[in-house]
Design a protein around this motif. Structure first.
Motif, PDB file in Angstrom:
ATOM      1  N   VAL A 136      61.048 -49.447  53.431  1.00 13.24           N
ATOM      2  CA  VAL A 136      60.575 -48.426  52.491  1.00 13.24           C
ATOM      3  C   VAL A 136      59.091 -48.111  52.662  1.00 13.24           C
ATOM      4  O   VAL A 136      58.602 -47.120  52.117  1.00 13.24           O
ATOM      5  CB  VAL A 136      60.866 -48.833  51.029  1.00 13.24           C
ATOM      6  N   SER A 137      58.378 -48.948  53.432  1.00 10.15           N
ATOM      7  CA  SER A 137      56.963 -48.660  53.673  1.00 10.15           C
ATOM      8  C   SER A 137      56.780 -47.486  54.625  1.00 10.15           C
ATOM      9  O   SER A 137      55.698 -46.902  54.701  1.00 10.15           O
ATOM     10  CB  SER A 137      56.257 -49.892  54.243  1.00 10.15           C
ATOM     11  N   ASN A 138      57.855 -47.131  55.339  1.00 11.55           N
ATOM     12  CA  ASN A 138      57.811 -45.980  56.236  1.00 11.55           C
ATOM     13  C   ASN A 138      58.057 -44.715  55.414  1.00 11.55           C
ATOM     14  O   ASN A 138      59.180 -44.457  54.965  1.00 11.55           O
ATOM     15  CB  ASN A 138      58.876 -46.125  57.331  1.00 11.55           C
ATOM     16  N   LEU A 139      57.031 -43.923  55.229  1.00 10.45           N
ATOM     17  CA  LEU A 139      57.132 -42.725  54.391  1.00 10.45           C
ATOM     18  C   LEU A 139      58.020 -41.652  55.009  1.00 10.45           C
ATOM     19  O   LEU A 139      58.386 -40.692  54.328  1.00 10.45           O
ATOM     20  CB  LEU A 139      55.733 -42.157  54.132  1.00 10.45           C
ATOM     21  N   LEU A 140      58.374 -41.815  56.281  1.00 10.89           N
ATOM     22  CA  LEU A 140      59.248 -40.851  56.951  1.00 10.89           C
ATOM     23  C   LEU A 140      60.716 -41.293  56.916  1.00 10.89           C
ATOM     24  O   LEU A 140      61.576 -40.613  57.483  1.00 10.89           O
ATOM     25  CB  LEU A 140      58.795 -40.650  58.399  1.00 10.89           C
ATOM     26  N   TYR A 141      60.993 -42.389  56.268  1.00  9.70           N
ATOM     27  CA  TYR A 141      62.368 -42.890  56.144  1.00  9.70           C
ATOM     28  C   TYR A 141      63.172 -41.895  55.317  1.00  9.70           C
ATOM     29  O   TYR A 141      62.828 -41.597  54.175  1.00  9.70           O
ATOM     30  CB  TYR A 141      62.344 -44.268  55.493  1.00  9.70           C
ATOM     31  N   ALA A 142      64.256 -41.381  55.902  1.00  8.47           N
ATOM     32  CA  ALA A 142      65.013 -40.308  55.260  1.00  8.47           C
ATOM     33  C   ALA A 142      65.836 -40.778  54.059  1.00  8.47           C
ATOM     34  O   ALA A 142      66.138 -39.994  53.162  1.00  8.47           O
ATOM     35  CB  ALA A 142      65.921 -39.628  56.280  1.00  8.47           C
ATOM     36  N   SER A 143      66.218 -42.050  54.032  1.00  7.96           N
ATOM     37  CA  SER A 143      67.061 -42.528  52.930  1.00  7.96           C
ATOM     38  C   SER A 143      66.553 -43.866  52.387  1.00  7.96           C
ATOM     39  O   SER A 143      67.265 -44.872  52.444  1.00  7.96           O
ATOM     40  CB  SER A 143      68.516 -42.664  53.393  1.00  7.96           C
ATOM     41  N   PRO A 144      65.343 -43.885  51.846  1.00  6.16           N
ATOM     42  CA  PRO A 144      64.791 -45.139  51.320  1.00  6.16           C
ATOM     43  C   PRO A 144      65.558 -45.679  50.124  1.00  6.16           C
ATOM     44  O   PRO A 144      65.464 -46.867  49.811  1.00  6.16           O
ATOM     45  CB  PRO A 144      63.359 -44.752  50.930  1.00  6.16           C
ATOM     46  N   GLU A 145      66.326 -44.807  49.460  1.00  5.85           N
ATOM     47  CA  GLU A 145      67.101 -45.273  48.311  1.00  5.85           C
ATOM     48  C   GLU A 145      68.060 -46.395  48.693  1.00  5.85           C
ATOM     49  O   GLU A 145      68.346 -47.292  47.889  1.00  5.85           O
ATOM     50  CB  GLU A 145      67.851 -44.114  47.651  1.00  5.85           C
ATOM     51  N   MET A 146      68.561 -46.367  49.945  1.00  5.37           N
ATOM     52  CA  MET A 146      69.481 -47.410  50.386  1.00  5.37           C
ATOM     53  C   MET A 146      68.771 -48.761  50.452  1.00  5.37           C
ATOM     54  O   MET A 146      69.303 -49.785  50.012  1.00  5.37           O
ATOM     55  CB  MET A 146      70.063 -47.058  51.757  1.00  5.37           C
ATOM     56  N   ALA A 147      67.564 -48.761  51.018  1.00  7.70           N
ATOM     57  CA  ALA A 147      66.805 -50.011  51.112  1.00  7.70           C
ATOM     58  C   ALA A 147      66.398 -50.502  49.726  1.00  7.70           C
ATOM     59  O   ALA A 147      66.395 -51.717  49.465  1.00  7.70           O
ATOM     60  CB  ALA A 147      65.585 -49.820  52.001  1.00  7.70           C
ATOM     61  N   PHE A 148      66.056 -49.583  48.823  1.00  7.23           N
ATOM     62  CA  PHE A 148      65.697 -49.993  47.470  1.00  7.23           C
ATOM     63  C   PHE A 148      66.901 -50.597  46.736  1.00  7.23           C
ATOM     64  O   PHE A 148      66.758 -51.574  45.989  1.00  7.23           O
ATOM     65  CB  PHE A 148      65.133 -48.813  46.674  1.00  7.23           C
ATOM     66  N   VAL A 149      68.080 -50.017  46.933  1.00  4.57           N
ATOM     67  CA  VAL A 149      69.290 -50.589  46.322  1.00  4.57           C
ATOM     68  C   VAL A 149      69.549 -51.987  46.870  1.00  4.57           C
ATOM     69  O   VAL A 149      69.846 -52.927  46.121  1.00  4.57           O
ATOM     70  CB  VAL A 149      70.506 -49.671  46.559  1.00  4.57           C
ATOM     71  N   ASN A 150      69.432 -52.141  48.184  1.00  8.77           N
ATOM     72  CA  ASN A 150      69.642 -53.451  48.795  1.00  8.77           C
ATOM     73  C   ASN A 150      68.600 -54.457  48.311  1.00  8.77           C
ATOM     74  O   ASN A 150      68.909 -55.632  48.079  1.00  8.77           O
ATOM     75  CB  ASN A 150      69.594 -53.330  50.315  1.00  8.77           C
ATOM     76  N   MET A 151      67.368 -53.980  48.166  1.00 10.90           N
ATOM     77  CA  MET A 151      66.302 -54.843  47.649  1.00 10.90           C
ATOM     78  C   MET A 151      66.613 -55.283  46.218  1.00 10.90           C
ATOM     79  O   MET A 151      66.465 -56.462  45.858  1.00 10.90           O
ATOM     80  CB  MET A 151      64.967 -54.094  47.687  1.00 10.90           C
ATOM     81  N   GLY A 152      67.062 -54.322  45.410  1.00 12.06           N
ATOM     82  CA  GLY A 152      67.416 -54.648  44.038  1.00 12.06           C
ATOM     83  C   GLY A 152      68.522 -55.682  43.970  1.00 12.06           C
ATOM     84  O   GLY A 152      68.473 -56.616  43.156  1.00 12.06           O
ATOM     85  N   ARG A 153      69.495 -55.532  44.853  1.00 16.89           N
ATOM     86  CA  ARG A 153      70.613 -56.483  44.871  1.00 16.89           C
ATOM     87  C   ARG A 153      70.127 -57.888  45.255  1.00 16.89           C
ATOM     88  O   ARG A 153      70.569 -58.891  44.686  1.00 16.89           O
ATOM     89  CB  ARG A 153      71.686 -56.004  45.854  1.00 16.89           C
ATOM     90  N   ALA A 154      69.205 -57.948  46.225  1.00 11.42           N
ATOM     91  CA  ALA A 154      68.671 -59.250  46.637  1.00 11.42           C
ATOM     92  C   ALA A 154      67.908 -59.918  45.489  1.00 11.42           C
ATOM     93  O   ALA A 154      68.075 -61.116  45.225  1.00 11.42           O
ATOM     94  CB  ALA A 154      67.770 -59.087  47.855  1.00 11.42           C
ATOM     95  N   TYR A 155      67.069 -59.138  44.816  1.00 15.80           N
ATOM     96  CA  TYR A 155      66.340 -59.683  43.667  1.00 15.80           C
ATOM     97  C   TYR A 155      67.315 -60.136  42.577  1.00 15.80           C
ATOM     98  O   TYR A 155      67.109 -61.180  41.940  1.00 15.80           O
ATOM     99  CB  TYR A 155      65.387 -58.628  43.100  1.00 15.80           C
ATOM    100  N   TYR A 156      68.370 -59.353  42.369  1.00 14.23           N
ATOM    101  CA  TYR A 156      69.355 -59.698  41.338  1.00 14.23           C
ATOM    102  C   TYR A 156      70.031 -61.030  41.664  1.00 14.23           C
ATOM    103  O   TYR A 156      70.200 -61.877  40.785  1.00 14.23           O
ATOM    104  CB  TYR A 156      70.398 -58.584  41.219  1.00 14.23           C
ATOM    105  N   ARG A 157      70.395 -61.217  42.933  1.00 12.88           N
ATOM    106  CA  ARG A 157      71.040 -62.471  43.343  1.00 12.88           C
ATOM    107  C   ARG A 157      70.111 -63.667  43.124  1.00 12.88           C
ATOM    108  O   ARG A 157      70.571 -64.783  42.878  1.00 12.88           O
ATOM    109  CB  ARG A 157      71.439 -62.414  44.818  1.00 12.88           C
ATOM    110  N   LEU A 158      68.815 -63.416  43.200  1.00 12.21           N
ATOM    111  CA  LEU A 158      67.836 -64.487  43.009  1.00 12.21           C
ATOM    112  C   LEU A 158      67.488 -64.691  41.535  1.00 12.21           C
ATOM    113  O   LEU A 158      66.674 -65.555  41.197  1.00 12.21           O
ATOM    114  CB  LEU A 158      66.560 -64.174  43.799  1.00 12.21           C
ATOM    115  N   GLY A 159      68.090 -63.874  40.655  1.00 11.05           N
ATOM    116  CA  GLY A 159      67.812 -63.992  39.228  1.00 11.05           C
ATOM    117  C   GLY A 159      66.495 -63.382  38.820  1.00 11.05           C
ATOM    118  O   GLY A 159      66.010 -63.620  37.704  1.00 11.05           O
ATOM    119  N   ARG A 160      65.917 -62.555  39.687  1.00 13.20           N
ATOM    120  CA  ARG A 160      64.626 -61.900  39.400  1.00 13.20           C
ATOM    121  C   ARG A 160      64.930 -60.490  38.889  1.00 13.20           C
ATOM    122  O   ARG A 160      64.778 -59.493  39.577  1.00 13.20           O
ATOM    123  CB  ARG A 160      63.765 -61.915  40.659  1.00 13.20           C
TER     124      ARG A 160
END
Length: 247
Positions: A136-160
């Motif tokens: 998501v640090s790449n401002l030219l990434y066409a679909s950053p929402e996918m990485a943010f969803v995956n990031m959210g899922r990882a944080y959720y699994r960690l209880g954060r």
């Protein structure tokens, strides 16, 4: 003295011939490389066509040929990694190819996202998060929402849960009509006792889902079906969705 001049002249002629031959060989090698690159790109496109038709093995073969012709073809490397990850379930091989791709292009956001996803599939959620952040640090990434969803899922699994919610909200900012971040938010709210917000978020997800189109009964039946064949983590998620639907 005459013999010395003739010998020197001969050396000069041989040196010139050698230089010409070397330049000729380099020219031929360059031409061959350009041809290989074009052929590699063509084979990659054929592979994409096969993969879109569900012909996984045929696609894999074409991607492999594309990679062999041009080891710098990052798209071919990425595609091979995707097949290893999603179709062959060979995660370590997938990681190897994604790493090769980002070595060629350090800004290859899609590859970083899937490096994260590959680590998450192994349960290494802490290790996955930095890859998502890199994507998501790449401002030219066409679909950053996918990485943010995956990031959210990882944080959720960690209880954060706060960090998970923040990641899901970033996904919504970039794709307001995307259902997955709302599904994630529903789980976060449910885990923190915000049951009304959980119900609202899940209803929004069901409304946006192209399959359910707001049909709660259809969503309920699908959650029940998916719960049966899901892994431990996903099984609990579907059980929570079914519980939230009762609120």
């Amino acid at each position: 003295m005459t013999i010395v001049l003739k010998t020197g002249a001969m050396k000069l002629i041989l040196s010139t011939i050698s230089l010409f031959f070397l330049m000729f060989m380099v020219s031929c090698a360059t031409f061959q490389t350009e041809g290989d690159m074009q052929h590699s790109a063509a084979l990659y496109k054929i592979g994409v066509g096969y993969y879109s038709e569900g012909k996984v093995q045929q696609a894999f073969v074409e991607f492999q040929h594309a990679y062999e012709l041009n080891p710098q073809n990052k798209e071919a490397l990425y595609a091979i990694g995707i097949i290893y990850l999603l179709d062959f379930d060979e995660i370590l091989k997938a990681i190897d190819f994604f790493q090769k791709a980002v070595k060629i292009d350090p800004d290859y956001a899609e590859a970083y996202n899937n490096l994260g996803y590959a680590h998450a599939k192994m349960g290494k959620f802490d290790a996955a998060i930095p890859f998502y952040k890199k994507a998501v640090s790449n401002l030219l990434y066409a679909s950053p929402e996918m990485a943010f969803v995956n990031m959210g899922r990882a944080y959720y699994r960690l209880g954060r849960y706060d960090e998970a919610s923040a990641a899901y909200k970033e996904a919504i900012k970039r794709a307001p009509n995307f259902d997955l971040p709302y599904l994630g938010l529903a789980l976060c709210y449910n885990a923190t006792g915000n049951y009304g917000d959980a119900s609202t978020a899940l209803s929004r997800a069901i409304a946006l889902n192209p399959q359910y189109k707001g049909n709660t009964k259809m969503a309920t039946e699908d959650f029940m079906t998916r719960k049966i064949g899901a892994s431990n983590y996903d099984q609990k998620d579907y059980a929570d969705y079914l519980e939230i639907l009762k609120y």
